[in-house]
Design a protein around this motif. Structure first.
Motif, PDB file in Angstrom:
ATOM      1  N   ILE A 132      -2.571   2.109   6.750  1.00 33.04           N
ATOM      2  CA  ILE A 132      -3.495   2.997   6.931  1.00 33.04           C
ATOM      3  C   ILE A 132      -2.862   4.397   7.288  1.00 33.04           C
ATOM      4  N   PHE A 133      -1.816   4.217   8.344  1.00 32.58           N
ATOM      5  CA  PHE A 133      -1.161   5.277   8.779  1.00 32.58           C
ATOM      6  C   PHE A 133       0.167   5.710   8.230  1.00 32.58           C
ATOM      7  N   ASN A 134       0.494   5.209   7.013  1.00 34.34           N
ATOM      8  CA  ASN A 134       1.591   5.105   6.425  1.00 34.34           C
ATOM      9  C   ASN A 134       2.763   5.181   7.226  1.00 34.34           C
ATOM     10  N   GLY A 135       2.782   4.093   8.038  1.00 36.10           N
ATOM     11  CA  GLY A 135       4.094   3.704   8.879  1.00 36.10           C
ATOM     12  C   GLY A 135       4.213   4.936  10.123  1.00 36.10           C
ATOM     13  N   GLN A 136       3.387   5.885  10.171  1.00 35.08           N
ATOM     14  CA  GLN A 136       3.501   7.066  11.283  1.00 35.08           C
ATOM     15  C   GLN A 136       2.972   6.553  12.535  1.00 35.08           C
ATOM     16  N   GLY A 137       3.904   6.553  13.467  1.00 36.70           N
ATOM     17  CA  GLY A 137       3.483   6.156  14.939  1.00 36.70           C
ATOM     18  C   GLY A 137       3.630   5.050  15.023  1.00 36.70           C
ATOM     19  N   VAL A 138       4.263   4.028  14.277  1.00 32.88           N
ATOM     20  CA  VAL A 138       4.346   2.571  14.270  1.00 32.88           C
ATOM     21  C   VAL A 138       5.846   2.191  14.808  1.00 32.88           C
ATOM     22  N   THR A 139       5.817   1.130  15.751  1.00 25.93           N
ATOM     23  CA  THR A 139       7.157   0.841  16.015  1.00 25.93           C
ATOM     24  C   THR A 139       7.320  -0.809  15.634  1.00 25.93           C
ATOM     25  N   LYS A 140       6.251  -1.321  15.290  1.00 21.46           N
ATOM     26  CA  LYS A 140       6.414  -2.673  14.958  1.00 21.46           C
ATOM     27  C   LYS A 140       5.213  -3.094  14.061  1.00 21.46           C
ATOM     28  N   THR A 141       5.502  -3.771  12.942  1.00 20.45           N
ATOM     29  CA  THR A 141       4.248  -4.059  12.186  1.00 20.45           C
ATOM     30  C   THR A 141       4.429  -5.687  11.740  1.00 20.45           C
ATOM     31  N   GLN A 142       3.337  -6.161  11.359  1.00 18.04           N
ATOM     32  CA  GLN A 142       3.100  -7.640  10.933  1.00 18.04           C
ATOM     33  C   GLN A 142       2.164  -7.577   9.814  1.00 18.04           C
ATOM     34  N   ASP A 145       0.558  -1.141  -0.070  1.00 22.99           N
ATOM     35  CA  ASP A 145      -0.038   0.156   0.098  1.00 22.99           C
ATOM     36  C   ASP A 145       0.881   1.218  -0.007  1.00 22.99           C
ATOM     37  N   TYR A 146       0.257   2.241  -0.836  1.00 22.83           N
ATOM     38  CA  TYR A 146       0.978   3.512  -0.836  1.00 22.83           C
ATOM     39  C   TYR A 146       0.056   4.549  -0.420  1.00 22.83           C
ATOM     40  N   ALA A 147      -0.109   4.879   1.054  1.00 32.22           N
ATOM     41  CA  ALA A 147      -1.119   5.525   1.685  1.00 32.22           C
ATOM     42  C   ALA A 147      -0.735   7.045   1.781  1.00 32.22           C
ATOM     43  N   LEU A 148      -1.523   7.730   2.041  1.00 36.64           N
ATOM     44  CA  LEU A 148      -1.466   9.080   2.336  1.00 36.64           C
ATOM     45  C   LEU A 148      -0.931   9.054   4.169  1.00 36.64           C
ATOM     46  N   SER A 149      -0.022   9.919   4.321  1.00 32.70           N
ATOM     47  CA  SER A 149       0.026   9.960   5.699  1.00 32.70           C
ATOM     48  C   SER A 149      -0.848  10.912   6.495  1.00 32.70           C
ATOM     49  N   PRO A 150      -0.888  10.511   7.672  1.00 27.32           N
ATOM     50  CA  PRO A 150      -2.079  11.385   8.493  1.00 27.32           C
ATOM     51  C   PRO A 150      -2.145  12.494   8.397  1.00 27.32           C
ATOM     52  N   SER A 151      -3.199  13.264   8.462  1.00 26.31           N
ATOM     53  CA  SER A 151      -3.208  14.741   8.127  1.00 26.31           C
ATOM     54  C   SER A 151      -2.735  15.671   9.458  1.00 26.31           C
ATOM     55  N   GLY A 152      -2.483  14.957  10.512  1.00 28.59           N
ATOM     56  CA  GLY A 152      -2.082  15.460  11.678  1.00 28.59           C
ATOM     57  C   GLY A 152      -1.357  14.596  12.455  1.00 28.59           C
ATOM     58  N   ILE A 153      -1.204  15.131  13.942  1.00 32.06           N
ATOM     59  CA  ILE A 153      -0.548  14.137  14.909  1.00 32.06           C
ATOM     60  C   ILE A 153      -1.613  13.055  15.352  1.00 32.06           C
ATOM     61  N   THR A 154      -1.061  11.966  15.506  1.00 31.34           N
ATOM     62  CA  THR A 154      -1.942  10.839  16.029  1.00 31.34           C
ATOM     63  C   THR A 154      -1.861  10.680  17.459  1.00 31.34           C
ATOM     64  N   TYR A 155      -2.612   9.728  18.080  1.00 31.79           N
ATOM     65  CA  TYR A 155      -2.416   9.355  19.384  1.00 31.79           C
ATOM     66  C   TYR A 155      -1.287   8.337  19.177  1.00 31.79           C
ATOM     67  N   MET A 156      -1.181   7.599  18.186  1.00 29.03           N
ATOM     68  CA  MET A 156      -0.061   6.767  18.091  1.00 29.03           C
ATOM     69  C   MET A 156       1.176   7.354  18.161  1.00 29.03           C
ATOM     70  N   ASP A 157       1.486   8.617  17.510  1.00 28.97           N
ATOM     71  CA  ASP A 157       2.531   9.258  17.527  1.00 28.97           C
ATOM     72  C   ASP A 157       3.086   9.650  18.864  1.00 28.97           C
ATOM     73  N   LEU A 158       2.207  10.060  20.058  1.00 27.92           N
ATOM     74  CA  LEU A 158       2.518  10.449  21.112  1.00 27.92           C
ATOM     75  C   LEU A 158       2.667   9.362  22.079  1.00 27.92           C
ATOM     76  N   LEU A 159       2.152   8.005  21.757  1.00 27.36           N
ATOM     77  CA  LEU A 159       2.526   6.907  22.337  1.00 27.36           C
ATOM     78  C   LEU A 159       4.152   6.796  21.923  1.00 27.36           C
ATOM     79  N   LYS A 160       4.389   6.366  20.915  1.00 25.58           N
ATOM     80  CA  LYS A 160       5.821   6.423  20.276  1.00 25.58           C
ATOM     81  C   LYS A 160       6.743   7.382  20.901  1.00 25.58           C
ATOM     82  N   GLU A 161       6.335   8.656  20.830  1.00 22.05           N
ATOM     83  CA  GLU A 161       7.126   9.575  21.177  1.00 22.05           C
ATOM     84  C   GLU A 161       7.528   9.499  22.873  1.00 22.05           C
ATOM     85  N   LYS A 162       6.646   8.808  23.616  1.00 27.61           N
ATOM     86  CA  LYS A 162       7.004   8.787  24.807  1.00 27.61           C
ATOM     87  C   LYS A 162       7.678   7.393  25.235  1.00 27.61           C
TER      88      LYS A 162
END
Length: 398
Positions: free
Chosen positions: A247-257, A217-234
């Protein structure tokens, strides 16, 4: 506040809506109810595990009955954003309000100008250009592609352009290159699409063509900061199973399957319970939607729900006292409805933990984002000003 739950498992039953939104008539969806209508068509669902969590509180789902469920809260969630597609629903769960729905070309196919440009830049003729099931389109055009090398382009009810290609005729990496070209074209306002998807397949004839796991998939990145981003940042884990990463174009993701089926997704989720982590395991089970909702197959959809329920029965005993399980959906796709589009519906939402002692039916929530907001509240993370969502305070009752 101190975090009450160490691990949160959030499972999206893709498209399993629970009744029309108040504005459903604007979408041609007044009268839809994916869950209830399926249960009626199959003369009752055998879903003892969902039943034990209180699913019957949400409507007359045939085969279920109301029970006491002290360890789970159940309620319906409304979609605040405009739209009824995958990305809008999932993005809202993670705090993003979408004002303008993504473009779809379900009824008309893609404009000639887009197709002409894609042909010019790929150097290949294009066939298809309609809304179709991915398996049906390769039955229809796959043998033609074997002879000509033409690209099979199609869409669906989602905001998506898909390119199907036989791996022996158009190698996977070449297909990916074509999809990147399409992604660039479809970033423009007049064609702005949520996703471009590469759909490789193999086989020798329409009788045995089969899609492979090399989907990309080649998705758009989310149009803003997500709660996933905040979790990853912390420093918290954000483990994604299924198409969440896409769906999130990899944004805020630390692991994927990746997954190949709902059962595979549940098996991977079950394995995640054996992992020591703090944070979120975010799961999408797409077969409800892709295999049965869009194909208007209530019997198959009903069987799929029952299979999920059986896997849920394997998952529940493995959860720790300080784990939180969220089960929900991202939109509706009533297989008894006209056409093949998603349906504008509220979604069922269940919050379960062995440590919850006062579980009950709660009032409807005004946004899917309340789920993501509550997850972040658990980990002591404040939302950004651009994010929507309110804390579901009952989840933290003693």
């Amino acid at each position: 506040m101190n975090k009450r739950y160490k691990r949160v498992f959030m499972i999206v039953m893709d498209s399993l809506g629970i009744g029309e939104m108040e504005d459903a008539s604007k979408y041609g969806d007044k009268g839809t109810n994916t869950f209830v209508h399926i249960s009626e068509k199959v003369n009752g669902l055998n879903i003892p595990n969902l039943n034990s969590l209180g699913i019957a509180d949400l409507g007359p789902i045939k085969g279920t009955y109301k029970v006491s469920h002290p360890h789970s809260y159940v309620f319906k969630s409304k979609e605040a954003s405009n739209g009824k597609d995958t990305m809008t629903g999932h993005w809202e769960m993670m705090g993003i309000f979408t004002q303008k729905p993504f473009k779809t070309f379900t009824d008309t196919g893609f404009p000639k100008e887009l197709i002409d440009e894609l042909e010019e830049k790929t150097g290949r003729h294009i066939v298809g250009n309609c809304s179709a099931s991915g398996t049906e389109i390769i039955k229809l055009w796959g043998e033609h592609q074997l002879k000509t090398g033409d690209l099979i382009v199609y869409t669906s009810a989602d905001s998506v352009l898909q390119i199907a290609a036989h791996e022996e005729i158009i190698p996977v990496q070449e297909l990916y290159k074509y999809c990147q070209i399409a992604r660039t074209i479809c970033l423009r306002e007049e064609y702005l699409l949520g996703r471009i998807i590469a759909r490789p397949f193999i086989g020798t004839s329409k009788d045995n063509f089969k899609r492979t796991s090399n989907r990309h998939d080649y998705a758009l990145s989310p149009s803003g900061i997500t709660y996933m981003d905040l979790l990853k940042e912390k420093g918290y884990t954000v483990s994604c199973i299924g198409k969440i990463n896409d769906i999130f174009n990899g944004q805020g993701v630390t692991k994927t399957q990746r997954t190949i089926s709902n059962n595979d997704g549940m098996d991977k989720t079950i394995l995640e319970t054996k992992e020591e982590f703090e944070g979120l395991c975010f799961v999408n089970l797409v077969e409800f939607d892709s295999e049965f909702g869009h194909r208007r197959d209530p019997k198959g959809y009903g069987h799929c729900i029952e299979e999920f329920d059986a896997k849920l029965g394997e998952l529940l005993p493995l959860l720790h006292d300080d784990d939180l399980l969220i089960i929900t959906a991202d939109h509706g796709n009533d297989p008894t409805w006209t056409g093949s589009d998603h349906t504008r519906e509220k979604v069922p939402t269940i919050f379960y933990s062995k440590s919850i002692q006062n579980g009950r039916l709660l009032e409807e929530r005004s946004s899917f984002a309340d789920m993501g907001r509550t997850i972040c509240e658990n980990f002591g993370i404040e939302k950004e000003n651009t994010q929507i969502g309110d804390v579901i305070n009952e989840i933290f009752e003693k």
